[in-house]
Design a protein around this motif. Structure first.
Motif, PDB file in Angstrom:
ATOM      1  N   LEU A 143       4.898  -1.678  -4.965  1.00 58.87           N
ATOM      2  CA  LEU A 143       4.354  -0.336  -5.242  1.00 58.87           C
ATOM      3  C   LEU A 143       4.959   0.314  -6.516  1.00 58.87           C
ATOM      4  O   LEU A 143       4.449   1.405  -6.976  1.00 58.87           O
ATOM      5  N   THR A 186      -2.257  -3.549  -8.764  1.00 58.42           N
ATOM      6  CA  THR A 186      -2.035  -3.561  -7.537  1.00 58.42           C
ATOM      7  C   THR A 186      -3.198  -3.419  -6.595  1.00 58.42           C
ATOM      8  O   THR A 186      -3.783  -2.333  -6.847  1.00 58.42           O
ATOM      9  N   PHE A 188      -5.216  -3.127  -2.498  1.00 55.56           N
ATOM     10  CA  PHE A 188      -4.729  -3.216  -1.201  1.00 55.56           C
ATOM     11  C   PHE A 188      -5.953  -3.215  -0.224  1.00 55.56           C
ATOM     12  O   PHE A 188      -7.215  -3.066  -1.026  1.00 55.56           O
ATOM     13  N   LEU A 235      -0.976  -5.458   0.626  1.00 59.41           N
ATOM     14  CA  LEU A 235      -0.928  -4.856  -0.506  1.00 59.41           C
ATOM     15  C   LEU A 235      -0.499  -6.096  -1.491  1.00 59.41           C
ATOM     16  O   LEU A 235       0.365  -7.419  -0.981  1.00 59.41           O
ATOM     17  N   ARG A 260       0.372  -7.389  -5.518  1.00 59.62           N
ATOM     18  CA  ARG A 260       0.539  -6.900  -6.930  1.00 59.62           C
ATOM     19  C   ARG A 260       0.833  -7.988  -7.971  1.00 59.62           C
ATOM     20  O   ARG A 260       1.450  -9.320  -7.497  1.00 59.62           O
TER      21      ARG A 260
END
Length: 699
Positions: A20, A565, A567, A609, A611
């Motif tokens: 995040l 990123t 989701f 999530l 990244r």
């Protein structure tokens, strides 16, 4: 114990924070990641209507998502979507699942599609992912087109196809419990018109369960011939050789699910492993005729399933454990199942203008023949017979199994024929209406070689389908659909009579949306079916449960939080229950209307999530799965499997353009959970914390 929990939380916090955190890395080129596109091979039941304009909810699970999760079997894939509930898997030997709360016959593998061909009914072991390009979870009404599908939906596996540019990969993995796997994939052109592909895997592993071993070899060669600019021929072969320990799980002693350690094996280590030997062929022919497409297909599969197992006895009248609380009476089973499945399909699709409207037509027919030879010997103890019993708390193995008696010796032959038509009408640029139906002929013959009896049944039925799509804008579509269908049941009841086919109906309505930032859908569904089969625990055979219903909602959302990123989130609420009062005549247990269905949670959810760390040539991610409590035994309304939440971590580092290293840590919080259940005496525990490290070379 507190220290261990703090360490788990610390690892999770670091991972989430890294994902995040705002992007502070320079915008550099991403490392080369393998991405092989399908060579334009048309899929069945599609026609020329884009999926976004279909009145149906379809979830796609890509090979990338499977790889990120470290998934190697279809059963592992079920954890990636809350719409699918894992069911009893016959000791870990096949896939059994419910979509939107409804499942087929639990005594045989669940049916699914491979490139549009019916599969799953054969005893072909656990489905490997080495040749999967992507998976479609096609939810809601489908029988009016696909035939033989459940009203909750069906799974369609799309396999990797040959390419005309050389590409390939080699991958080796090692993980917990001495798990080792090698996987390969290679494709190239033979000429300007001919290309081939071969992929497969070899795997050996033990388990957190005592005395459990699994060996598997999968090889899948395929060839694509571009006969002309308008004609293609594609052939695929799949060979599976698997050897695996039959394992019914643990006993929830006195209803206490954690009374025994999850590694406790209550079978017999000296039993021979279950051997699966399967081969399948698919041949598809595609020809373009102007604006119309002709698609022909042929499929053949042959499977052999030979199994020996020592299973806990289920019936209280035969089970010593219900008397002394520690001695487990065991059956001994020897099974020899063999199946052959032949199917053919022809389909024509295209568009015409008539009466001022554009009609997208899909017209087809299919036929199949399914042979099932079933030989089964079983020893069942009496309450006084403890020769083959075992102490659950201090098991001592090595007993000689008493000789069993012949339980099944039968040959079942099913013939199915179907014609289907669908017309999606462009009423306006915004309004689309879909109407169609399928007419099926089905006949079944079961020869019982024990008493020399024969049971025959035949049926024909029409399954209508209607749907409506309203495109509010390019980004938002509303839809609704209704369908009826049927699915033949395999086998016969305790009286030797063939089961009546299941009849189904299903309704759904929803919204699909897609913008530059996010995409997703929201769906409300309702389905019902009759003649659903369950298992009579006393007699050890299948029996009809009657009518069942399932209602609920689904919501999924996908998008990008930042440039690096992404989701995914999905949630499903399912209320699956019996629709009428029934009585189990062997147990004299009343199952009132509204009783919940086995292994179906009301609430389930997934979140992920991911990244990209471009400066580090790496990707990291975290996935969370929630599964609500589920009924664990049909005739005991008090036995529930507890809810659980699992947290999985994954990371991928690209050493260079060709070499990458991946680490998966599953159940990082080491949550004790139970994946599915047949009864309180056959309950499958889930895997504790485990890891897998993989090295991949792509070229």
């Amino acid at each position: 114990m507190n220290t261990i929990k703090r360490n788990h939380i610390s690892v999770l916090s670091i991972a989430v924070s890294a994902i995040l955190a705002p992007s502070v890395y320079a915008a550099t080129a991403s490392p080369s990641i393998e991405k092989i596109a399908v060579s334009g091979v048309r899929q069945a039941f599609r026609g020329d209507v884009p999926l976004s304009e279909q009145p149906q909810s379809i979830e796609f699970i890509s090979a990338e998502k499977l790889n990120d999760a470290g998934v190697t079997t279809l059963a592992d894939m079920f954890d990636l979507t809350p719409s699918i509930s894992e069911q009893n898997d016959f000791g870990g030997l096949w896939e059994s699942f419910a979509i939107r709360g409804l499942v087929g016959d639990e005594s045989i593998p669940s049916g699914f599609l491979i490139n549009g061909f019916s599969s799953g009914r054969s005893f072909s072991g656990t489905r490997d992912t080495s040749n999967i390009d992507y998976v479609e979870v096609m939810k809601g009404p489908g029988s009016a087109l696909y035939g033989r599908s459940e009203p909750g939906g069906t799974i369609n596996i799309i396999t990797k196809k040959p390419q005309f540019e050389e590409q390939g990969s080699l991958k080796v993995s090692a993980g917990s419990w001495q798990s080792y796997r090698g996987e390969g994939d290679y494709t190239n052109a033979i000429s300007d018109q001919l290309a081939f592909r071969i992929n497969g895997a070899i795997e050996e592993s033990e388990s957190f369960r005592d005395y459990h071993e699994d060996k598997k070899t999968v090889i899948t060669p395929s060839i694509l011939w571009l006969i002309s600019d308008t004609t293609k021929l594609n052939y695929e072969l799949e060979y599976v050789d698997q050897s695996v320990t039959f394992d019914r799980g643990i006993v929830a002693v006195g209803g206490k699910i954690d009374a025994l350690p999850i590694e406790t094996f209550l079978g017999e280590p000296s039993d021979k492993p279950t051997e699966v030997d399967a081969i399948s062929h698919q041949l598809t022919f595609e020809h373009q005729i102007g604006q119309w497409s002709l698609l022909n297909g042929f499929s053949y599969s042959d499977s052999k399933f030979i199994s020996e197992s020592s299973d806990a006895e289920l019936a209280p009248s035969r089970q010593v454990y219900f008397t002394d609380g520690e001695t487990l009476s065991r059956q001994h089973n020897q099974r020899d199942f063999q199946t052959k499945n032949i199917s053919a399909r022809i389909e024509l699709s295209g568009s015409i203008s008539a009466a001022g409207f554009t009609h997208h037509l899909l017209i087809g027919g299919d036929a199949s023949k399914f042979d099932f030879d079933k030989l089964w010997y079983r020893y069942r103890p009496t309450l006084e017979d403890t020769r083959y019993a075992i102490n659950m708390y201090n098991p001592v193995y090595g007993q000689t199994a008493p000789e069993g008696s012949l339980l099944y010796n039968s040959t079942e032959i099913q013939h199915s024929y179907g014609l289907y038509i669908q017309d999606q009408i462009d009423i306006t640029e915004q309004w689309k209406m879909q109407v169609g139906g399928r007419y099926d002929w089905f006949d079944q013959q079961i020869d019982n070689h024990i008493n020399q009896s024969q049971s025959k049944s035949d049926q024909s039925t029409f399954s209508p389908r209607v749907g409506l799509v309203y495109a509010y804008s390019d980004d938002i579509q509303y839809y609704t659909s209704y369908s009826e269908g049927f699915r033949p049941n395999s086998g016969y009841d305790i009286n030797g009579d063939a089961f009546e086919p299941e009849s189904t109906s299903s309704f759904e309505a929803g919204i699909k949306f897609s913008t530059d930032a996010v995409s997703g859908s929201f769906t409300v569904f309702s389905a019902e079916k009759s003649n659903m089969l369950t298992t009579d625990l006393q007699a050890g055979v299948s029996t009809a449960l009657g009518e069942v219903t399932s209602e609920g909602i689904e919501f999924d959302l996908h998008g990008d939080i930042t440039d690096h990123t992404s989701f995914d989130f999905a949630y499903t609420y399912t209320d699956a229950k019996t629709a009428n009062d029934t009585v189990n005549t062997d147990w004299w247990v009343k199952l009132p209307k509204g009783s919940p269905l086995l292994n179906i949670p009301k609430h389930s959810a997934n979140a992920r999530l991911k990244r990209e760390l471009n400066d580090l040539n790496a990707t990291i991610g975290v996935a969370v799965q929630y599964e609500g409590e589920r009924l664990g035994e049909t005739i005991d309304p008090t036995y529930y499997l507890p809810s659980y939440t699992l947290v999985n971590l994954f990371a991928n580092y690209h050493v260079n353009d060709d070499v990458s290293i991946q680490l998966n840590i599953n159940n990082v919080l080491d949550k004790e959970y139970y994946a599915n259940s047949y009864s309180a005496i056959w309950t499958q525990p889930g895997e504790p914390v485990n890891y897998k490290l993989s090295l991949k070379y792509s070229f």
